[in-house]
Design a protein around this motif. Structure first.
Motif, PDB file in Angstrom:
ATOM      1  N   ILE A   9       0.816  -1.218   0.000  1.00  0.00           N
ATOM      2  CA  ILE A   9       0.000   0.000   0.000  1.00  0.00           C
ATOM      3  C   ILE A   9       0.849   1.266   0.000  1.00  0.00           C
ATOM      4  CG2 ILE A   9      -1.598   1.329   1.452  1.00  0.00           C
ATOM      5  CD1 ILE A   9      -3.019  -0.868   0.116  1.00  0.00           C
TER       6      ILE A   9
ATOM      7  N   PHE B   6       0.630   4.226  -2.836  1.00  0.00           N
ATOM      8  CA  PHE B   6       0.307   5.641  -2.610  1.00  0.00           C
ATOM      9  C   PHE B   6       1.489   6.538  -2.977  1.00  0.00           C
ATOM     10  CE2 PHE B   6      -3.461   4.026  -0.484  1.00  0.00           C
ATOM     11  CZ  PHE B   6      -4.404   4.941  -0.909  1.00  0.00           C
TER      12      PHE B   6
ATOM     13  N   TYR C  24      -2.588  12.865  -6.380  1.00  0.00           N
ATOM     14  CA  TYR C  24      -3.610  12.472  -5.391  1.00  0.00           C
ATOM     15  C   TYR C  24      -4.585  13.612  -5.082  1.00  0.00           C
ATOM     16  CZ  TYR C  24      -5.833  11.009  -1.063  1.00  0.00           C
ATOM     17  OH  TYR C  24      -6.767  10.717  -0.099  1.00  0.00           O
TER      18      TYR C  24
ATOM     19  N   ARG D 124     -14.664  16.477   4.966  1.00  0.00           N
ATOM     20  CA  ARG D 124     -13.661  16.616   6.039  1.00  0.00           C
ATOM     21  C   ARG D 124     -14.087  17.713   7.022  1.00  0.00           C
ATOM     22  NH1 ARG D 124     -10.516  15.846   1.619  1.00  0.00           N
ATOM     23  NH2 ARG D 124      -9.402  13.868   1.502  1.00  0.00           N
TER      24      ARG D 124
ATOM     25  N   ALA E 194      -2.996   7.445   8.800  1.00  0.00           N
ATOM     26  CA  ALA E 194      -3.138   7.491   7.342  1.00  0.00           C
ATOM     27  C   ALA E 194      -3.319   8.945   6.902  1.00  0.00           C
ATOM     28  CB  ALA E 194      -4.293   6.606   6.857  1.00  0.00           C
ATOM     29  N   VAL E 195      -2.462   9.806   7.398  1.00  0.00           N
ATOM     30  CA  VAL E 195      -2.573  11.262   7.185  1.00  0.00           C
ATOM     31  C   VAL E 195      -2.451  11.646   5.716  1.00  0.00           C
ATOM     32  CG1 VAL E 195      -0.098  11.632   7.618  1.00  0.00           C
ATOM     33  CG2 VAL E 195      -1.677  13.518   7.953  1.00  0.00           C
ATOM     34  N   GLY E 196      -1.740  10.850   4.921  1.00  0.00           N
ATOM     35  CA  GLY E 196      -1.584  11.144   3.494  1.00  0.00           C
ATOM     36  C   GLY E 196      -0.964  12.509   3.267  1.00  0.00           C
TER      37      GLY E 196
ATOM     38  N   ASP F 188       1.760   7.724   8.556  1.00  0.00           N
ATOM     39  CA  ASP F 188       1.406   7.112   7.273  1.00  0.00           C
ATOM     40  C   ASP F 188       2.557   6.220   6.801  1.00  0.00           C
ATOM     41  OD1 ASP F 188      -0.881   8.138   4.966  1.00  0.00           O
ATOM     42  OD2 ASP F 188       0.783   6.889   4.252  1.00  0.00           O
ATOM     43  N   LEU F 189       2.218   5.262   5.935  1.00  0.00           N
ATOM     44  CA  LEU F 189       3.239   4.389   5.342  1.00  0.00           C
ATOM     45  C   LEU F 189       3.914   5.037   4.143  1.00  0.00           C
ATOM     46  CD1 LEU F 189       1.356   0.959   5.069  1.00  0.00           C
ATOM     47  CD2 LEU F 189       3.362   1.420   6.476  1.00  0.00           C
ATOM     48  N   SER F 190       3.232   5.989   3.512  1.00  0.00           N
ATOM     49  CA  SER F 190       3.738   6.542   2.258  1.00  0.00           C
ATOM     50  C   SER F 190       4.565   7.807   2.483  1.00  0.00           C
ATOM     51  CB  SER F 190       2.569   6.854   1.308  1.00  0.00           C
ATOM     52  OG  SER F 190       3.023   7.659   0.240  1.00  0.00           O
TER      53      SER F 190
ATOM     54  N   ALA G 225       4.895   5.530   9.775  1.00  0.00           N
ATOM     55  CA  ALA G 225       4.494   4.496  10.734  1.00  0.00           C
ATOM     56  C   ALA G 225       3.353   3.680  10.151  1.00  0.00           C
ATOM     57  CB  ALA G 225       4.023   5.147  12.041  1.00  0.00           C
TER      58      ALA G 225
ATOM     59  N   ALA H 265      -0.170   1.762  10.702  1.00  0.00           N
ATOM     60  CA  ALA H 265      -1.328   1.771  11.606  1.00  0.00           C
ATOM     61  C   ALA H 265      -1.440   0.457  12.364  1.00  0.00           C
ATOM     62  CB  ALA H 265      -2.592   1.985  10.786  1.00  0.00           C
TER      63      ALA H 265
ATOM     64  N   ALA I  77      -9.074   9.320   8.037  1.00  0.00           N
ATOM     65  CA  ALA I  77      -9.970   9.595   6.903  1.00  0.00           C
ATOM     66  C   ALA I  77      -9.548   8.772   5.696  1.00  0.00           C
ATOM     67  CB  ALA I  77      -9.942  11.090   6.551  1.00  0.00           C
ATOM     68  N   PHE I  78     -10.444   7.971   5.182  1.00  0.00           N
ATOM     69  CA  PHE I  78     -10.219   7.167   3.977  1.00  0.00           C
ATOM     70  C   PHE I  78      -8.976   6.286   4.105  1.00  0.00           C
ATOM     71  CE2 PHE I  78     -12.243  11.258   2.769  1.00  0.00           C
ATOM     72  CZ  PHE I  78     -13.502  10.752   2.495  1.00  0.00           C
TER      73      PHE I  78
HETATM   74  C1  LIG Z   1      -6.856   7.492   0.502  1.00  0.00           C
HETATM   75  S1  LIG Z   1      -5.444   8.060   1.386  1.00  0.00           S
HETATM   76  C2  LIG Z   1      -6.161   9.127   2.595  1.00  0.00           C
HETATM   77  C3  LIG Z   1      -5.240  10.244   3.001  1.00  0.00           C
HETATM   78  C4  LIG Z   1      -5.863  11.335   3.881  1.00  0.00           C
HETATM   79  N1  LIG Z   1      -6.279  10.821   5.166  1.00  0.00           N
HETATM   80  C5  LIG Z   1      -7.014  12.035   3.194  1.00  0.00           C
HETATM   81  O1  LIG Z   1      -8.086  12.186   3.790  1.00  0.00           O
HETATM   82  O2  LIG Z   1      -6.829  12.483   2.045  1.00  0.00           O
HETATM   83  C6  LIG Z   1      -5.019   6.649   2.308  1.00  0.00           C
HETATM   84  C7  LIG Z   1      -3.689   6.752   3.035  1.00  0.00           C
HETATM   85  O3  LIG Z   1      -3.601   5.646   3.933  1.00  0.00           O
HETATM   86  C8  LIG Z   1      -2.247   5.262   4.024  1.00  0.00           C
HETATM   87  N2  LIG Z   1      -2.206   3.906   4.593  1.00  0.00           N
HETATM   88  C9  LIG Z   1      -2.761   2.789   4.083  1.00  0.00           C
HETATM   89  N3  LIG Z   1      -2.522   1.737   4.891  1.00  0.00           N
HETATM   90  C10 LIG Z   1      -1.823   2.204   5.938  1.00  0.00           C
HETATM   91  C11 LIG Z   1      -1.283   1.613   7.125  1.00  0.00           C
HETATM   92  N4  LIG Z   1      -1.423   0.306   7.361  1.00  0.00           N
HETATM   93  N5  LIG Z   1      -0.622   2.405   7.986  1.00  0.00           N
HETATM   94  C12 LIG Z   1      -0.460   3.739   7.746  1.00  0.00           C
HETATM   95  N6  LIG Z   1      -0.940   4.351   6.646  1.00  0.00           N
HETATM   96  C13 LIG Z   1      -1.616   3.600   5.758  1.00  0.00           C
HETATM   97  C14 LIG Z   1      -1.771   5.366   2.579  1.00  0.00           C
HETATM   98  O4  LIG Z   1      -0.363   5.410   2.477  1.00  0.00           O
HETATM   99  C15 LIG Z   1      -2.449   6.662   2.153  1.00  0.00           C
HETATM  100  O5  LIG Z   1      -1.639   7.802   2.356  1.00  0.00           O
END
Ligand SMILES: C[S@@+](CC[C@H](N)C(=O)[O-])C[C@H]1O[C@@H](n2cnc3c(N)ncnc32)[C@H](O)[C@@H]1O
Length: 234
Positions: A12, A16, A23, A39, A56-58, A79-81, A106, A108, A124-125
């Motif tokens: 994932i 991302f 994005y 939001r 998952a702050v993105g 976030d992982l990305s 980090a 989740a 969020a998402f």
């Molecule tokens: C759709 S984006 C949402 C980003 C932001 N929260 C928003 O509202 O736009 C999903 C995010 O979740 C992160 N993500 C997915 N799995 C994750 C995990 N196990 N731990 C941390 N982040 C994760 C992805 O890297 C990505 O940045």
């Protein structure tokens, strides 16, 4: 489970990373900017607090809205990305929010924070992307202080039949096509569609929250049910 759904930096996170450049554009464009309203409404439901964790702050849009509405002194974004967060840090600088919003790599599924460290946790998402949802929810509960609030914002499905049909046409066909074309990663937008279809929305997700130990669970559907805000307490 394919490689992308396996989670971690190679799955994932890497996916991302690859779509990070487009994005925000696609998020706002494909939702006709309604994602900003979702939001805003979600953040309004939070009680003001000191330390908040946004999982998952993105690229940071939820975190910035939390600061804008004065709902936290400081937001730690995890976030992982790394590429999504690189854009997030640039946006924080442009908004003069670097002191108030920090970005940390980090997962989740194993958050590098002490028990009870945060007054509130948001996501969020993000939850539907976790390879192990229960593990992610348990981690979010662990780092919450007793009585702390959890807020999750996720896609769901509209319930009104005619609108549902139109929305499904858009979500199943047009969105993956345009998303794949603009981002250059077709699989990522096919994955988005699949992950939303497979997510246990509504009462199913509230039940998962309760079985993880959360109390006072509630949901609020927005835009005829396209997304749902879930609230719960530790
Ligand atoms: C759709 S984006 C949402 C980003 C932001 N929260 C928003 O509202 O736009 C999903 C995010 O979740 C992160 N993500 C997915 N799995 C994750 C995990 N196990 N731990 C941390 N982040 C994760 C992805 O890297 C990505 O940045």
């Amino acid at each position: 489970m394919n490689k992308m759904e396996a989670g971690g930096r190679d799955g994932i996170g890497a996916m991302f990373d690859s779509i990070s450049g487009t994005y925000d554009l696609l998020n706002h464009g494909l939702s006709f900017n309604i994602d900003k309203r979702w939001r805003r409404k979600a953040v309004r439901m939070l009680a003001p607090c000191g330390e908040l964790l946004d999982v998952a702050v993105g690229t940071g849009d939820l975190a910035f809205e939390i600061i804008r509405q004065g709902k936290a002194e400081h937001v730690t974004g995890a976030d992982l990305s790394v590429e999504m967060m690189r854009i997030g840090r640039e946006k924080a600088r442009a908004r003069n929010m670097s002191e108030r919003v920090s970005f940390e790599e980090a997962s989740a599924l194993s958050l590098p924070y002490a028990d009870g460290r945060f007054d509130a946790v948001t996501c969020a998402f993000g939850v539907r992307n976790f390879s192990d949802r229960e593990a992610g929810l348990k981690e979010m509960r662990r780092v919450l202080s007793p009585g702390g609030q959890l807020l999750v914002l996720e896609f769901s499905h509209p319930s009104v039949p005619l609108f549902r049909g139109l929305y499904n046409m858009y979500f199943n066909h047009l969105l993956p096509f345009v998303g794949g074309l603009v981002s250059g990663n077709r699989e990522a937008y096919r994955y988005l569609n699949r992950s939303v279809r497979e997510f246990p929305e509504g009462e199913g997700f509230l039940e998962l929250l309760r079985s993880t130990g959360f109390v006072r669970t509630e949901q609020r559907r927005l835009s005829f049910g396209i997304v749902t805000i879930y609230m719960a307490t530790k």
